[in-house]
Design a protein around this motif. Structure first.
Motif, PDB file in Angstrom:
ATOM      1  N   ALA A  83      -4.053  -0.460   8.737  1.00  9.32           N
ATOM      2  CA  ALA A  83      -4.802  -0.067   7.544  1.00  9.32           C
ATOM      3  C   ALA A  83      -5.791  -1.153   7.146  1.00  9.32           C
ATOM      4  O   ALA A  83      -5.614  -2.333   7.462  1.00  9.32           O
ATOM      5  N   ILE A  84      -6.844  -0.726   6.451  1.00 11.75           N
ATOM      6  CA  ILE A  84      -7.865  -1.626   5.930  1.00 11.75           C
ATOM      7  C   ILE A  84      -8.108  -1.269   4.468  1.00 11.75           C
ATOM      8  O   ILE A  84      -8.348  -0.107   4.142  1.00 11.75           O
ATOM      9  N   LEU A  85      -8.036  -2.270   3.602  1.00 14.13           N
ATOM     10  CA  LEU A  85      -8.368  -2.079   2.190  1.00 14.13           C
ATOM     11  C   LEU A  85      -9.620  -2.869   1.865  1.00 14.13           C
ATOM     12  O   LEU A  85      -9.676  -4.077   2.086  1.00 14.13           O
ATOM     13  N   VAL A  86     -10.631  -2.189   1.358  1.00 15.46           N
ATOM     14  CA  VAL A  86     -11.810  -2.863   0.826  1.00 15.46           C
ATOM     15  C   VAL A  86     -11.554  -3.010  -0.671  1.00 15.46           C
ATOM     16  O   VAL A  86     -11.706  -2.059  -1.432  1.00 15.46           O
ATOM     17  N   GLU A  87     -11.137  -4.207  -1.062  1.00 12.54           N
ATOM     18  CA  GLU A  87     -10.640  -4.411  -2.425  1.00 12.54           C
ATOM     19  C   GLU A  87     -11.762  -4.801  -3.387  1.00 12.54           C
ATOM     20  O   GLU A  87     -12.552  -5.701  -3.115  1.00 12.54           O
ATOM     21  N   THR A  88     -11.815  -4.109  -4.519  1.00 12.49           N
ATOM     22  CA  THR A  88     -12.764  -4.423  -5.580  1.00 12.49           C
ATOM     23  C   THR A  88     -12.268  -3.815  -6.882  1.00 12.49           C
ATOM     24  O   THR A  88     -11.620  -2.760  -6.889  1.00 12.49           O
ATOM     25  N   ASP A  89     -12.561  -4.489  -7.991  1.00 10.11           N
ATOM     26  CA  ASP A  89     -12.206  -3.975  -9.312  1.00 10.11           C
ATOM     27  C   ASP A  89     -13.344  -3.176  -9.933  1.00 10.11           C
ATOM     28  O   ASP A  89     -13.202  -2.628 -11.022  1.00 10.11           O
ATOM     29  N   VAL A  90     -14.465  -3.109  -9.248  1.00 12.88           N
ATOM     30  CA  VAL A  90     -15.612  -2.350  -9.744  1.00 12.88           C
ATOM     31  C   VAL A  90     -15.321  -0.857  -9.626  1.00 12.88           C
ATOM     32  O   VAL A  90     -14.719  -0.411  -8.645  1.00 12.88           O
ATOM     33  N   GLU A  91     -15.718  -0.082 -10.625  1.00 13.93           N
ATOM     34  CA  GLU A  91     -15.564   1.372 -10.549  1.00 13.93           C
ATOM     35  C   GLU A  91     -16.459   1.910  -9.429  1.00 13.93           C
ATOM     36  O   GLU A  91     -17.686   1.785  -9.479  1.00 13.93           O
ATOM     37  N   LEU A  92     -15.835   2.480  -8.426  1.00 12.66           N
ATOM     38  CA  LEU A  92     -16.571   2.924  -7.247  1.00 12.66           C
ATOM     39  C   LEU A  92     -17.032   4.365  -7.400  1.00 12.66           C
ATOM     40  O   LEU A  92     -16.231   5.254  -7.701  1.00 12.66           O
ATOM     41  N   GLN A  93     -18.305   4.589  -7.177  1.00 11.95           N
ATOM     42  CA  GLN A  93     -18.880   5.928  -7.186  1.00 11.95           C
ATOM     43  C   GLN A  93     -19.098   6.383  -5.748  1.00 11.95           C
ATOM     44  O   GLN A  93     -19.079   5.559  -4.820  1.00 11.95           O
ATOM     45  N   PRO A  94     -19.272   7.689  -5.510  1.00 13.71           N
ATOM     46  CA  PRO A  94     -19.318   8.208  -4.136  1.00 13.71           C
ATOM     47  C   PRO A  94     -20.277   7.482  -3.199  1.00 13.71           C
ATOM     48  O   PRO A  94     -19.930   7.202  -2.054  1.00 13.71           O
TER      49      PRO A  94
END
Length: 250
Positions: A83-94
């Motif tokens: 698995a790969i997680l692209v981690e960010t606390d920013v609200e992700l839009q499409p």
């Protein structure tokens, strides 16, 4: 054949969502979260391809907060290899998610990218199409049947008039519909095995992607409560109420 499966962490479909008091969004504090049901179907389909000796490796990828690791562990328990997680606390839009996934696709070079047709939180139905466009890949959306043979994917998709069957050359992007399969039950032994499978954590900066939001949520509100229905004595009264009160006929 390497398969990349994209999964999203959303509010569980059994939970009744609540709007925050300030109407800035949906309250997710102390709310059960789970894998998006359409993405769960995507993971199941990838595992079935591996069981049929069509796929050799399944890579699950998710974008979002650190807690998305739980969702990825679920994908690993279903049958993904890593698995790969692209981690960010920013609200992700499409669009931001699509750019991150496109960067992961460039890095991993999979022959097949599978993801749910939409997420049940925003119902955007955009990410799969955007990934295909960003990577200039053929796409087949709303798949209700999928078969792989000779470097081609044959997809049966549901359209307004019935069923449409198309063939796309690999590598390609496939988005899954509800009738593609029935996801398996995750067993405890597989959950334990998933803890030992590799999970890599990346950042948007490492992938060279700007995930700054381009849309602003102005207000979130619950739908207006429906009024109780009433009974009418006859057709004439019904017509009068539809014309004079509801004003749906003239």
């Amino acid at each position: 054949m390497k398969v990349l499966v994209c999964v999203k962490r959303v509010v569980d479909y059994n939970v009744k969502v609540r709007v925050k008091p300030d109407q800035s969004g949906v309250d997710v504090a102390n709310v059960k979260m789970s894998m998006n049901p359409f993405d769960e179907i995507a993971v199941e389909q990838a595992v079935r391809l591996k069981e049929a000796a069509v796929a050799t490796e399944i890579v699950a990828v998710s974008c979002g907060v650190a807690q998305c690791q739980e969702t990825l562990r679920t994908a690993l328990a279903i049958g993904a290899d890593r698995a790969i997680l692209v981690e960010t606390d920013v609200e992700l839009q499409p669009l931001a998610v699509a750019k991150l996934l496109a960067a992961v696709v460039e890095r991993e070079q999979p022959q097949l990218i599978i993801l749910g047709k939409q997420a049940i939180d925003d119902d955007a139905n955009q990410t799969g199409q955007m990934v295909a466009a960003l990577r200039s890949l053929p796409q087949a959306t709303f798949a209700s049947k999928l078969s792989i043979e000779g470097g081609w994917a044959e997809v049966t998709r549901e359209v307004d008039g019935g069923l449409e069957t198309i063939a796309v050359a690999l590598p390609a992007v496939i988005t899954t519909d509800l009738r593609l399969n029935e996801p398996r039950y995750v067993t405890l032994p597989n959950i334990m095995k998933a803890k030992k499978k590799p999970l890599e954590v990346l950042t948007p900066a490492a992938l060279g992607v700007d995930v700054a939001p381009r849309l602003k949520t102005v207000k979130v509100s619950e739908p207006a409560q429906r009024k109780a229905g009433i009974r009418v004595a006859d057709v004439d009264t019904l017509v009068a109420k539809l014309r004079d009160e509801a004003k749906v006929i003239t």
